[in-house]
Scaffold this motif. Structure first.
Motif, short mmCIF file in Angstrom:
data_model
loop_
_atom_site.label_atom_id
_atom_site.label_comp_id
_atom_site.label_asym_id
_atom_site.label_seq_id
_atom_site.Cartn_x
_atom_site.Cartn_y
_atom_site.Cartn_z
N VAL A 174 -18.87 14.00 53.31
CA VAL A 174 -18.21 14.92 52.38
C VAL A 174 -16.82 14.36 52.11
O VAL A 174 -16.11 13.97 53.04
CB VAL A 174 -18.09 16.34 52.98
N CYS A 175 -16.42 14.32 50.86
CA CYS A 175 -15.09 13.84 50.50
C CYS A 175 -14.09 14.99 50.58
O CYS A 175 -14.39 16.10 50.18
CB CYS A 175 -15.08 13.31 49.07
N PHE A 176 -12.92 14.66 51.08
CA PHE A 176 -11.80 15.59 51.09
C PHE A 176 -10.66 14.91 50.36
O PHE A 176 -10.45 13.71 50.49
CB PHE A 176 -11.35 15.91 52.52
N LEU A 184 -9.24 16.40 40.66
CA LEU A 184 -10.21 17.16 39.85
C LEU A 184 -11.22 16.23 39.15
O LEU A 184 -12.40 16.54 39.07
CB LEU A 184 -9.48 18.02 38.82
N MET A 185 -10.73 15.08 38.68
CA MET A 185 -11.65 14.13 38.04
C MET A 185 -12.64 13.58 39.06
O MET A 185 -13.83 13.43 38.76
CB MET A 185 -10.87 13.00 37.37
N MET A 186 -12.17 13.31 40.28
CA MET A 186 -13.07 12.81 41.32
C MET A 186 -14.07 13.89 41.75
O MET A 186 -15.23 13.60 41.98
CB MET A 186 -12.27 12.32 42.53
N HIS A 203 -16.73 14.00 39.09
CA HIS A 203 -17.59 12.82 39.18
C HIS A 203 -18.56 12.93 40.36
O HIS A 203 -19.76 12.70 40.21
CB HIS A 203 -16.73 11.55 39.32
N LEU A 204 -18.04 13.27 41.53
CA LEU A 204 -18.90 13.36 42.72
C LEU A 204 -19.92 14.48 42.59
O LEU A 204 -21.07 14.33 43.00
CB LEU A 204 -18.05 13.52 43.97
N GLN A 228 -22.81 14.82 45.12
CA GLN A 228 -22.01 14.72 46.34
C GLN A 228 -21.00 15.87 46.38
O GLN A 228 -20.60 16.39 45.35
CB GLN A 228 -21.28 13.39 46.39
N GLN A 229 -20.57 16.18 47.59
CA GLN A 229 -19.61 17.27 47.77
C GLN A 229 -18.19 16.73 47.93
O GLN A 229 -17.98 15.67 48.51
CB GLN A 229 -19.97 18.08 49.02
N MET A 230 -17.23 17.50 47.43
CA MET A 230 -15.82 17.17 47.61
C MET A 230 -15.04 18.46 47.77
O MET A 230 -15.23 19.41 47.02
CB MET A 230 -15.26 16.38 46.43
N VAL A 231 -14.18 18.49 48.78
CA VAL A 231 -13.34 19.64 49.05
C VAL A 231 -11.90 19.21 48.79
O VAL A 231 -11.46 18.15 49.25
CB VAL A 231 -13.49 20.09 50.52
N ILE A 232 -11.17 20.03 48.04
CA ILE A 232 -9.77 19.74 47.75
C ILE A 232 -8.90 20.68 48.57
O ILE A 232 -9.04 21.89 48.48
CB ILE A 232 -9.46 19.91 46.24
#
Length: 132
Positions: free
Chosen positions: A87-89, A111-113, A116-117, A122-126
């Motif tokens: 998971v991307c952070f 936000l762009m990443m 895209h993910l 794929q998951q991304m948490v900001i």
């Protein structure tokens, strides 16, 4: 450590990604590009050593280019293929005193990443990061 606090005992390994933006300023003088690379490598080393000191395995990967978002896409693709359950952070800068320009300049990459993910499945948490 915010990741550990929000998701206790869930994430065991960390891969830090950093991209240096190569622009006209990078070529402005002798060693400017080398200085940028040195700074990025030091930041990655700091995060990796911090994790290691807290018992967390970590590594860092860097890239450089004129399009930082494209470089991040390439790096995340590499990491996701090697670690498919990752998971991307990302940290989102939150300025105490900001204006339209600082919000626009500092808030688009994460936000762009994330977009895209998400489109790649794929998951991304900001996570927000307050700046003075």
């Amino acid at each position: 450590l915010w990741v550990q606090r929000l998701f206790p005992n869930h994430f065991k390994n960390f891969v830090f990604l950093s991209v240096g933006g190569v622009d006209a300023q990078s070529f402005g003088g002798d060693g400017a590009t080398r200085t940028m690379q040195y700074k990025i490598e030091n930041v990655l080393r700091y995060f990796v050593q911090f994790c290691n000191a807290n018992g967390l395995p970590a590594t860092g990967i860097s890239a450089y280019g004129t399009d930082t978002v494209q470089q991040l896409k390439t790096l995340t693709g590499r990491v996701m293929s090697e670690y498919p359950n990752s998971v991307c952070f990302a940290s989102q800068l939150i300025f105490v005193h900001d204006n339209y320009l600082t919000r626009w300049l500092h808030n688009q990459t994460a936000l762009m990443m994330q977009r895209h993910l998400h489109l790649q499945g794929q998951q991304m948490v900001i996570l927000p990061m307050k700046i003075g």
